[in-house]
Design an enzyme around this catalytic site. Structure first.
Site, PDB file in Angstrom:
ATOM      1  CD1 TRP A 134      36.476  41.779  39.784  1.00  0.00           C
ATOM      2  CD2 TRP A 134      37.902  43.186  40.801  1.00  0.00           C
ATOM      3  NE1 TRP A 134      36.791  42.781  38.892  1.00  0.00           N
ATOM      4  CE2 TRP A 134      37.661  43.651  39.490  1.00  0.00           C
ATOM      5  CE3 TRP A 134      38.754  43.906  41.634  1.00  0.00           C
ATOM      6  CZ2 TRP A 134      38.246  44.817  38.996  1.00  0.00           C
ATOM      7  CZ3 TRP A 134      39.336  45.066  41.147  1.00  0.00           C
ATOM      8  CH2 TRP A 134      39.085  45.515  39.840  1.00  0.00           C
ATOM      9  CG  ASP A 215      37.196  46.337  46.495  1.00  0.00           C
ATOM     10  OD1 ASP A 215      36.658  47.431  46.229  1.00  0.00           O
ATOM     11  OD2 ASP A 215      37.529  45.512  45.625  1.00  0.00           O
ATOM     12  CE  LYS A 251      31.267  48.596  40.358  1.00  0.00           C
ATOM     13  NZ  LYS A 251      32.591  48.314  39.758  1.00  0.00           N
TER      14      LYS A 251
HETATM   15  N1  PLA Z   1      36.392  45.914  43.315  1.00  0.00           N
HETATM   16  C1  PLA Z   1      35.446  45.034  42.998  1.00  0.00           C
HETATM   17  C2  PLA Z   1      35.031  44.033  44.004  1.00  0.00           C
HETATM   18  C3  PLA Z   1      34.858  45.067  41.722  1.00  0.00           C
HETATM   19  O1  PLA Z   1      33.915  44.180  41.438  1.00  0.00           O
HETATM   20  C4  PLA Z   1      35.276  46.036  40.783  1.00  0.00           C
HETATM   21  C5  PLA Z   1      34.680  46.089  39.412  1.00  0.00           C
HETATM   22  C6  PLA Z   1      36.259  46.938  41.195  1.00  0.00           C
HETATM   23  C7  PLA Z   1      36.802  46.852  42.468  1.00  0.00           C
HETATM   24  C8  PLA Z   1      36.835  48.022  40.312  1.00  0.00           C
HETATM   25  O2  PLA Z   1      35.967  48.844  39.731  1.00  0.00           O
HETATM   26  P1  PLA Z   1      36.408  50.274  39.193  1.00  0.00           P
HETATM   27  O3  PLA Z   1      37.891  50.282  39.062  1.00  0.00           O
HETATM   28  O4  PLA Z   1      35.731  50.400  37.885  1.00  0.00           O
HETATM   29  O5  PLA Z   1      35.925  51.223  40.212  1.00  0.00           O
HETATM   30  N2  PLA Z   1      34.221  44.879  38.871  1.00  0.00           N
HETATM   31  C9  PLA Z   1      33.469  44.830  37.601  1.00  0.00           C
HETATM   32  C10 PLA Z   1      34.239  45.425  36.449  1.00  0.00           C
HETATM   33  C11 PLA Z   1      32.169  45.576  37.723  1.00  0.00           C
HETATM   34  C12 PLA Z   1      35.629  44.946  36.227  1.00  0.00           C
HETATM   35  O6  PLA Z   1      35.890  43.734  36.282  1.00  0.00           O
HETATM   36  O7  PLA Z   1      36.471  45.825  36.003  1.00  0.00           O
HETATM   37  C13 PLA Z   1      33.153  43.356  37.329  1.00  0.00           C
HETATM   38  O8  PLA Z   1      32.445  43.071  36.346  1.00  0.00           O
HETATM   39  O9  PLA Z   1      33.560  42.494  38.139  1.00  0.00           O
END
Ligand code: PLA
Length: 405
Positions: A134, A215, A251
């Protein structure tokens, strides 16, 4: 009039959230946002879970509720129930009071607080993150004061796990290094180790005293089962060793904008856990003082009531199943069109995303010609797709792959 900020340089949009910004500017009636991982119904609408509406109604009806500050560590019930959710109700670490849990601002905030705690109190400042991961991970940990390195994770040729590479890289990491692991539904690849592979990872990591930082942003979203999706974490806790876990309810409860999550640090003894908690308070207090009340109250209400909890698991399973069925529909549509290439990874990958293998030129083509928005690494949010929009996406992928507009 010249501004004292005249020299400020315009920053680029965020690679994921910027896709949504671009989507909103598009006037096309056929536009489709498959960028950010946000669940949509078959009708393409955001979903507020029924069980969340019920819990909110209960909260509103409860006249005794006030809006006082929460303690620095957040809502006590929420913290206890969150630890149970991820580690399991019968977890010895919980029974022995060896877990310090603090409510944080969703997954992101939990990772950041955990990172800052480690930078202050842990002897090793290098954190290994998977390649790819991510996009926010390296930024969060760097700003927390850690130095970020990567370990091999994904093999683009097999579109699967580079297990050998992963073990090799973790094996040559310095003793005690921190290792970020996606608990399930790896983002962006959709590729998870099997339980047997997790067990090997655990043995290697424990033999080198590597510190696991999980995570967990998708518990329940990968398989539809909350317990199955927490297996990776639980095998690390079962050996009595230490670890960190960042949980998000964005989610799995659809509480994206409520920013509700938790950081747990599993320690060897109750005494250490309580000291760790006291230091977490010193990280949190100057950062945002205390976390928000509303989202955590919703989660606690659901987790503590048997009926609401069961209803939640059904709604969660329905979301996971819809995502899985979108995988099959997209795969079938590409098969039917005889789109060149092997697309079986669409059905094999796990969780919210498909890592298509499309390159950034193909992504740009799909956005320009088909008004389909996705991240430039070719990641598609399957949760944003519906039976109605699958043919449009299949047309776009087919055209991008065959070079025919
Ligand atoms: N960790 C991972 C692996 C994630 O994919 C995301 C969110 C988070 C943490 C953090 O989410 P939160 O802070 O909202 O709880 N990833 C998303 C959104 C869904 C984003 O980028 O913020 C994504 O589209 O990858």
């Amino acid at each position: 009039m010249s501004s004292v900020f005249a020299n400020v340089v315009r920053a680029p949009e965020d690679p994921i959230l910027g896709v949504t910004v671009a989507y909103h500017k598009d006037q096309s009636p056929n536009k489709l946002n498959l960028g950010v991982g946000a669940y949509r119904t078959e009708e393409g609408k955001p979903l507020v879970l029924n069980v969340v509406k019920k819990a909110e109604q209960m909260l509103v009806n409860d006249q005794s509720r006030v809006k006082e500050y929460l303690p620095i560590v957040g809502l006590a019930d929420f913290n206890k129930l969150s630890a149970k959710l991820i580690f399991g109700a019968d977890s010895p670490a919980i029974q022995e009071n060896r877990v310090a849990t603090v409510q944080c601002l969703s997954g992101t905030g939990s990772l950041r607080v955990g990172g800052e705690f480690l930078a202050r109190h842990y002897h090793e400042h290098t954190v290994y993150i998977p390649q790819p991961t991510w996009g926010n991970h390296p930024k969060i940990f760097t700003l927390a004061g850690l130095s970020v390195k990567t370990y091999r994770y994904y093999n683009p040729e097999t579109r699967g796990l580079d297990f050998e590479g992963m073990l090799e890289d973790l094996g040559s990491a310095p003793l005690g290094a921190i290792v970020l692991l996606h608990a399930c539904a790896h983002n962006p690849t959709g590729v998870d180790p099997t339980i047997e592979q997790w067990e090997q990872i655990r043995q290697l990591m424990r033999s080198k005293s590597l510190l696991p930082f999980f995570d967990s942003a998708y518990q329940g979203f990968a398989s539809g089962s909350l317990d199955a999706d927490a297996q990776s974490v639980r095998i690390f806790v079962a050996d009595g060793g230490e670890c960190l876990a960042a949980q998000s309810y964005a989610k799995n409860m659809g509480l994206y904008g409520e920013r509700v999550g938790a950081l747990s640090i599993v320690c060897k003894t109750a005494d250490v856990a309580s000291k760790v908690e006291s230091q977490l308070k010193l990280v949190i207090r100057p950062m945002y003082s205390s976390p928000p009340l509303h989202g955590a109250s919703i989660v606690a209400a659901i987790l503590k009531d048997g009926d609401l909890y069961n209803e939640w698991t059904l709604e969660l399973k329905a979301m996971a199943d819809r995502i899985i069925s979108m995988r099959q529909e997209l795969f079938n549509a590409l098969q039917a069109k005889e789109t060149p290439g092997d697309w079986s990874h669409i059905v094999k990958q796990i969780g919210m995303f498909t890592f298509t293998g499309l390159n950034s030129e193909q992504v740009t083509f799909m956005t320009n010609e088909y008004h389909i928005y996705l991240t430039s690494d070719g990641r598609i949010s399957m949760a944003g797709l519906s039976s109605r929009t699958v043919p449009h996406l299949a047309d776009a992928i087919h055209a991008a792959v065959t070079g025919k507009a």
